[in-house]
Scaffold this motif. Sequence first.
Motif, mmCIF file in Angstrom:
data_model
loop_
_atom_site.group_PDB
_atom_site.id
_atom_site.type_symbol
_atom_site.label_atom_id
_atom_site.label_comp_id
_atom_site.label_asym_id
_atom_site.label_seq_id
_atom_site.Cartn_x
_atom_site.Cartn_y
_atom_site.Cartn_z
ATOM 1 N N HIS A 17 -12.155 -6.921 12.974
ATOM 2 C CA HIS A 17 -11.258 -6.161 11.582
ATOM 3 C C HIS A 17 -12.528 -5.436 10.482
ATOM 4 O O HIS A 17 -11.438 -4.608 10.339
ATOM 5 N N ASP A 18 -13.736 -5.256 11.646
ATOM 6 C CA ASP A 18 -14.794 -4.780 10.639
ATOM 7 C C ASP A 18 -15.654 -3.531 11.213
ATOM 8 O O ASP A 18 -16.119 -2.806 11.300
ATOM 9 N N ARG A 223 -10.408 2.564 1.547
ATOM 10 C CA ARG A 223 -9.809 0.993 1.297
ATOM 11 C C ARG A 223 -9.409 0.754 -0.147
ATOM 12 O O ARG A 223 -10.787 1.243 -0.628
ATOM 13 N N GLU A 254 -6.803 3.234 3.914
ATOM 14 C CA GLU A 254 -6.242 1.638 3.855
ATOM 15 C C GLU A 254 -6.304 1.769 3.412
ATOM 16 O O GLU A 254 -7.016 0.718 1.749
ATOM 17 N N LEU A 256 -5.110 -2.584 2.121
ATOM 18 C CA LEU A 256 -5.219 -3.626 2.272
ATOM 19 C C LEU A 256 -4.399 -4.984 1.772
ATOM 20 O O LEU A 256 -4.259 -4.830 0.211
ATOM 21 N N ASN A 257 -3.800 -5.579 2.417
ATOM 22 C CA ASN A 257 -2.639 -6.369 1.427
ATOM 23 C C ASN A 257 -3.567 -7.731 1.097
ATOM 24 O O ASN A 257 -4.761 -7.801 1.367
ATOM 25 N N ASN A 259 -5.164 -10.733 0.177
ATOM 26 C CA ASN A 259 -5.881 -12.414 0.479
ATOM 27 C C ASN A 259 -5.710 -12.960 -0.012
ATOM 28 O O ASN A 259 -6.376 -13.075 -1.441
ATOM 29 N N ASP A 284 5.829 -7.305 4.749
ATOM 30 C CA ASP A 284 5.470 -5.770 5.747
ATOM 31 C C ASP A 284 6.620 -4.734 4.688
ATOM 32 O O ASP A 284 5.991 -3.629 4.609
ATOM 33 N N MET A 287 4.582 -3.480 1.518
ATOM 34 C CA MET A 287 3.633 -2.810 2.358
ATOM 35 C C MET A 287 3.728 -1.104 2.693
ATOM 36 O O MET A 287 3.132 -0.308 1.724
ATOM 37 N N ILE A 303 -3.703 4.209 7.217
ATOM 38 C CA ILE A 303 -3.599 2.583 7.176
ATOM 39 C C ILE A 303 -2.943 1.249 7.126
ATOM 40 O O ILE A 303 -3.126 1.516 5.860
ATOM 41 N N LEU A 304 -1.904 0.884 7.325
ATOM 42 C CA LEU A 304 -1.457 0.089 6.419
ATOM 43 C C LEU A 304 -1.959 -1.867 7.413
ATOM 44 O O LEU A 304 -1.736 -1.305 8.480
ATOM 45 N N GLU A 305 -2.477 -2.382 6.671
ATOM 46 C CA GLU A 305 -1.942 -3.677 7.456
ATOM 47 C C GLU A 305 -0.411 -5.174 7.388
ATOM 48 O O GLU A 305 -0.154 -5.165 6.551
#
Length: 306
Positions: A17-18, A223, A254, A256-257, A259, A284, A287, A303-305
Amino acid sequence: MSHMKGYVFDFKRFSTHDGNGIRTTIFLKGCTLNCVWCQNPEGISIKQRPLYFPNKCIHCKTCVHLSENGGVTEEEGKIKLDVSKEEDWEHIIDSCPAVALTMDSRKMTVEEVIEEASKDAPFFKYGGGVTLSGGEPLYQHEFAIEVLKELKKKNIATTIETASHIPTRIYQEAMKYIDHVFADLKIIDSADHKKYTGVDNELIKQNLEWLLSSKKAKDVIIRTPLIPGMTTSEENIAGIARFISDIYPDVKYEILNYNPLAQAKYDMVDKQFCFEDNPPLYSDEQMRAFGKIATDNGVKNLILEI
């Protein structure tokens, strides 16, 4: 190879993921930001400190007996650390039979870091490499740049995760040795940015403008982490989308959702988490709604998580 030393608080192997491929992520201590939601609060301060893991503790009180200045006490059956007290923390930690105490980081030479990262070299030939993260990896810029130089000598692909709040001269020098960049832009309004991170975002925007105007722009992902009520407004996401796409129309962005797992770390480092009631992940559908705000405001490569 340089024997310069830096503070490393974690190695994460086999990360996907990095960056591209299978990666080893190296987390360096120290950050110029103090985000109230930080996912790695143990990485904010450059200063080493002991950590206590109550789930490992057998309550033998060895640490309490070895504490000479009140750095370790027992209150209502619970071990408490006061890291402001002068103690022989190394001795106390080494004497814990249950390994319930540890330092939050290791002081390592560049050589030691490269040796550790190189153990995963067989996996890097399939498109992987090493990612520097943090904290802010460029907070320890001399150390980080030396690590990056040595990785490049070994033909190991390099990625960085940065908040970009770094003097531009240092930022530009580091980028010479980096193949791929994940750069945060958390909040577009400077006053709100300072409210939630401790600093304004003028230097960040200046560095991102340079980065997205450079030849490296195609290898950059901007991001934004979704933090409920802080970074999630339509105004914020739209403003970020317009700012970055105006500089580089093909920018990758991107979202990011949120966490929710970071909360558990805060007790360990004696910090207050930003939420009393920890919010859940976004769905979803939610998002996609955030993503639509970005694409409606100029972002072509989202870019979507999900």
